[in-house]
Design a protein around this motif. Structure first.
Motif, PDB file in Angstrom:
ATOM      1  N   GLY A 251       0.835  -1.201   0.000  1.00 25.68           N
ATOM      2  CA  GLY A 251       0.000   0.000   0.000  1.00 25.68           C
ATOM      3  C   GLY A 251       0.864   1.243   0.000  1.00 25.68           C
ATOM      4  N   TYR A 252       0.530   2.201   0.862  1.00 26.77           N
ATOM      5  CA  TYR A 252       1.264   3.464   0.928  1.00 26.77           C
ATOM      6  C   TYR A 252       2.138   3.512   2.183  1.00 26.77           C
ATOM      7  CZ  TYR A 252      -1.522   5.594  -2.823  1.00 26.77           C
ATOM      8  OH  TYR A 252      -2.104   5.899  -4.025  1.00 26.77           O
ATOM      9  N   TYR A 253       3.334   4.037   2.001  1.00 29.45           N
ATOM     10  CA  TYR A 253       4.235   4.335   3.113  1.00 29.45           C
ATOM     11  C   TYR A 253       4.214   5.844   3.329  1.00 29.45           C
ATOM     12  CZ  TYR A 253       8.582   5.207   5.649  1.00 29.45           C
ATOM     13  OH  TYR A 253       9.505   5.632   6.561  1.00 29.45           O
ATOM     14  N   ILE A 254       3.981   6.259   4.574  1.00 28.33           N
ATOM     15  CA  ILE A 254       3.886   7.692   4.882  1.00 28.33           C
ATOM     16  C   ILE A 254       4.935   8.020   5.925  1.00 28.33           C
ATOM     17  CG2 ILE A 254       2.355   9.568   5.600  1.00 28.33           C
ATOM     18  CD1 ILE A 254      -0.003   7.790   4.833  1.00 28.33           C
ATOM     19  N   HIS A 255       6.028   8.602   5.484  1.00 21.43           N
ATOM     20  CA  HIS A 255       7.164   8.868   6.372  1.00 21.43           C
ATOM     21  C   HIS A 255       6.815   9.917   7.418  1.00 21.43           C
ATOM     22  CE1 HIS A 255      11.388   8.324   7.274  1.00 21.43           C
ATOM     23  NE2 HIS A 255      11.538   9.639   7.375  1.00 21.43           N
ATOM     24  N   SER A 256       5.933  10.828   7.071  1.00 19.83           N
ATOM     25  CA  SER A 256       5.567  11.897   8.011  1.00 19.83           C
ATOM     26  C   SER A 256       4.582  11.429   9.067  1.00 19.83           C
ATOM     27  CB  SER A 256       4.976  13.087   7.249  1.00 19.83           C
ATOM     28  OG  SER A 256       3.817  12.682   6.520  1.00 19.83           O
ATOM     29  N   CYS A 257       4.112  10.183   8.971  1.00 23.00           N
ATOM     30  CA  CYS A 257       3.161   9.630   9.939  1.00 23.00           C
ATOM     31  C   CYS A 257       3.813   8.423  10.613  1.00 23.00           C
ATOM     32  CB  CYS A 257       1.861   9.221   9.236  1.00 23.00           C
ATOM     33  SG  CYS A 257       0.626   8.508  10.329  1.00 23.00           S
ATOM     34  N   ASN A 258       4.147   8.566  11.882  1.00 20.04           N
ATOM     35  CA  ASN A 258       4.893   7.509  12.586  1.00 20.04           C
ATOM     36  C   ASN A 258       4.181   6.166  12.560  1.00 20.04           C
ATOM     37  OD1 ASN A 258       7.082   9.115  13.296  1.00 20.04           O
ATOM     38  ND2 ASN A 258       6.108   9.846  15.169  1.00 20.04           N
ATOM     39  N   LYS A 259       2.858   6.189  12.664  1.00 17.32           N
ATOM     40  CA  LYS A 259       2.133   4.920  12.737  1.00 17.32           C
ATOM     41  C   LYS A 259       2.113   4.184  11.400  1.00 17.32           C
ATOM     42  CE  LYS A 259      -2.559   6.604  11.786  1.00 17.32           C
ATOM     43  NZ  LYS A 259      -3.906   6.798  12.337  1.00 17.32           N
ATOM     44  N   MET A 260       2.529   4.850  10.318  1.00 20.31           N
ATOM     45  CA  MET A 260       2.571   4.196   9.008  1.00 20.31           C
ATOM     46  C   MET A 260       3.994   3.814   8.597  1.00 20.31           C
ATOM     47  SD  MET A 260      -0.523   3.885   8.144  1.00 20.31           S
ATOM     48  CE  MET A 260      -0.471   3.452   6.406  1.00 20.31           C
ATOM     49  N   ARG A 261       4.956   4.062   9.477  1.00 16.52           N
ATOM     50  CA  ARG A 261       6.342   3.706   9.151  1.00 16.52           C
ATOM     51  C   ARG A 261       6.625   2.218   9.357  1.00 16.52           C
ATOM     52  NH1 ARG A 261      10.644   8.332  11.136  1.00 16.52           N
ATOM     53  NH2 ARG A 261       9.685  10.135  10.100  1.00 16.52           N
ATOM     54  N   TYR A 262       5.717   1.504  10.009  1.00 19.37           N
ATOM     55  CA  TYR A 262       5.936   0.085  10.292  1.00 19.37           C
ATOM     56  C   TYR A 262       6.157  -0.725   9.017  1.00 19.37           C
ATOM     57  CZ  TYR A 262       1.378  -1.192   8.493  1.00 19.37           C
ATOM     58  OH  TYR A 262       0.324  -1.414   7.657  1.00 19.37           O
ATOM     59  N   LYS A 263       5.630  -0.237   7.895  1.00 22.37           N
ATOM     60  CA  LYS A 263       5.733  -1.004   6.654  1.00 22.37           C
ATOM     61  C   LYS A 263       7.176  -1.189   6.199  1.00 22.37           C
ATOM     62  CE  LYS A 263       1.132   0.266   5.057  1.00 22.37           C
ATOM     63  NZ  LYS A 263       0.289   0.747   3.952  1.00 22.37           N
TER      64      LYS A 263
END
Length: 636
Positions: A454-466
């Protein structure tokens, strides 16, 4: 549109030259929604700062959707969208990994081991413990007249699992009590033989089942730790008791826990406790299964050794504990799945507005037509399309992964799971199983080699798990090249938006990044035809929670399709030209015609033509020249 485009005397266009609908060939058909704005579910901005370009897909072939993914697109139901990376508040980078190169981390290994422990019966969930408590309350009191001896019958005519037969809930307590009684009898014999005074206060034996964790700790001092089933440490209590109560006994120091354990082991009848070897070890009284824990083979009356061997080879080993099944189903409404989704949304996301209609629109509806397997190496055995991957334990659905199977990848779209099984880290577990599926599928379909997260969002800590699934790659938002995450990360540490394919000149950081919303833009790129999302946030605004186990799903839900233009500024048309726009196939009144020929087939008002051309330029820019000439652009 009817007032702006009227049919001419030329009638419908002729079939051919790639412009007609064709016979038996499925085309991708989309309705362009243009730019959309919504509130952001990642930074929780109060303004309409999340900006993307969207289309409503009537159909998208697997090949076309694969190419859209490789240009940064994503779908939510039948709505596909691509973030405007330079303008949106939280740039979303498509992330993928090559399954054959994936190496699990220690944490990911622990997730797999925890699941295996649960399947083996060494770990229980709160749900299981609750069920066991209810079951125990409902059990009738055991028959007191029944024989306390519980042998393992060696005259049965079937394959018997020692550990399975002894670990059944109804027999477990009985057998442990039976072992304790035998040890107490041996203690009485030991006391009488030594002339030691017996009282009502002498210690009683307590037998415990040895857990897998304890076996691991004992492996250096016990050679048969894999077969160790029960243990008792009463020898230590007896040694202390003897010293306290019988202090006048000679050679009292010689009565150590080791000696006591050895004498107790020698006096316990191995015939009465068949199937076990009783040994003393460092003062402990241990009970080992005679055979391997998996199976004990029992001879039928009159059966030859050769027949017995064949029986063993042809009989599957009984599985202890629980059974895990993974089923791949074509995307369709399933009441059991919806009940799980409702439970998940309510308990995990505290969403009280769950509806069957939104569930079907979001997770069941798909524009990707199913492609049946044809036996070739180009299509996997399950075919191409949208699927629901069910995870069941003992027949109960505990998780459902919504995925798209495409020519080059498995694209993970969403996951919902049973909160009763949160302790199993199902988000991580299912991601690992999906990667495993891709690796296994390469034997059938070599081109299917990637796992898209999906999408990786570096500015959102909870989405860095990917990024923990390594080695991963991020898609460059400008040149659509794949860049290793480790090379892209330093650029993203400097700026939310970065031209990742320029990583080779990263030392010139000011050349790689573009200022983000809130500062002056260096790109000069503007998108007209903006749209306000009246349903701000929607499903896209759901918080996935603080636990990253919740995060395997993507909250990738496109904005509201109800749109109004709010920006008539000029557009930088770089990436689109008159030729590429002219080759776009339009669907007008169920007639397909290239844009450059539309005036030959229809009477079109000039202002409408100007507006349409402007919209097509933007469309080519976000979709790409090749795809825009292949996908049918419906005027609705």
């Amino acid at each position: 549109m009817d007032a702006d485009v009227a049919g001419s005397s030329g009638g419908e266009m002729e079939q051919g030259q790639g412009e007609g609908k064709g016979k038996g060939r499925i085309s991708s058909v989309v309705v362009d929604s243009g730019r959309t704005r919504s509130s952001c579910g990642y930074c929780f901005s109060s303004s309409f700062s999340s900006i993307s370009h969207g289309v409503r897909a009537e159909s998208l072939t697997a090949n076309d959707y694969q190419e859209l993914l490789d240009r940064g697109w994503r779908r939510s139901g039948c709505y596909a969208y691509k973030p405007e990376m330079e303008k949106t508040c939280c740039p979303q980078y498509t992330i993928r990994l090559k399954a054959s190169k994936f190496t699990p981390s220690k944490e990911q290994d622990r997730v797999l081991k925890k699941m295996q422990r649960y399947l083996d019966g060494a770990l229980d969930s709160k749900f299981d413990k609750c069920n066991k408590s209810k079951s125990n309350l409902q059990e009738k009191e055991p028959n007191k007249s029944s024989d306390s001896h519980i042998p393992i019958n060696t005259d049965q005519t079937s394959l018997v699992s020692v550990t399975e037969s002894l670990c059944e809930t109804e027999n477990q307590d009985k057998f442990i009590s039976f072992l304790a009684d035998n040890i107490n009898d041996a203690v009485n014999i030991f006391f009488k033989g030594r002339g030691i005074l017996l009282t009502d206060q002498n210690p009683k034996s307590v037998v415990k089942k040895v857990k897998p964790q304890m076996k691991q700790k004992l492996k250096d001092i016990i050679t048969k730790e894999q077969h160790l089933v029960y243990t008792c440490n009463v020898s230590f209590q007896l040694a202390a008791y003897i010293k306290k109560v019988n202090s006048k006994i000679q050679n009292l120091d010689s009565i150590s826990p080791n000696i006591i354990a050895e004498e107790l082991a020698a006096s316990i009848s191995s015939e009465k406790i068949s199937g076990f070897i009783i040994e003393a070890c460092n003062g402990h009284l241990n009970f080992y299964a005679e055979a391997k824990p998996e199976t004990v083979l029992v001879n039928k009356p009159g059966q030859t050794k050769q027949a017995l061997k064949r029986s063993y080879e042809n009989t599957p080993t009984p599985q202890k504990g629980r059974k895990l099944e993974i089923r791949m189903k074509c995307s369709e409404f399933d009441p059991d799945e919806y009940a799980l989704y409702e439970k998940y949304q309510t308990l995990v996301h505290q969403d009280k507005r769950v509806s069957k209609e939104s569930y079907i629109r979001f997770l069941v509806g798909t524009p990707i037509p199913f492609v049946e397997p044809d036996g070739s190496s180009m299509v996997p055995p399950c075919g191409f399309g949208s699927f629901h991957q069910q995870y069941l334990i003992d027949g109960r659905i505990i998780a459902v992964g919504v995925v798209d199977i495409l020519p080059k990848c498995l694209s993970s779209k969403y996951l919902f799971w049973d909160p009763d099984f949160a302790f199993l880290s199902l988000g991580k577990f299912t991601a690992l199983k999906e990667i495993q599926w891709v690796r296994e599928m390469q034997a059938h379909c070599p081109n299917l080699e990637y796992y898209y997260l999906g999408y990786y969002i570096h500015s959102c800590n909870k989405m860095r798990y990917k990024a923990a699934y390594r080695p991963s790659e991020l898609l460059c938002p400008l040149r659509f090249e794949w860049v290793p995450y480790d090379l892209a990360k330093p650029l993203l540490d400097r700026s939310k938006y970065a031209i990742l394919s320029d990583f080779k000149t990263a030392e010139n950081a000011h050349l790689l990044t573009t200022e983000h919303p809130g500062t002056s833009s260096t790109s000069g790129m503007q998108y007209p035809g903006g749209v306000h999302n009246k349903n701000a946030g929607g499903e896209n605004g759901e918080d996935s929670g603080d636990n990253e186990d919740f995060m395997h799903e993507d909250s990738d839900v496109g904005p509201d399709e109800d749109m109004d233009d709010d920006d008539d500024s000029d557009d930088d048309e770089t990436g689109a030209d008159a030729e590429s726009v002219g080759d776009i196939v339009l669907d007008v009144h169920n007639t397909r015609v290239k844009y450059k020929d539309i005036q030959k087939r229809f009477v079109v008002r000039k202002h409408f033509l100007n507006m349409l051309e402007k919209q097509l330029y933007r469309y080519v820019k976000v979709v790409g020249k090749d795809l825009s000439s292949r996908i049918v652009y419906s005027l609705g």
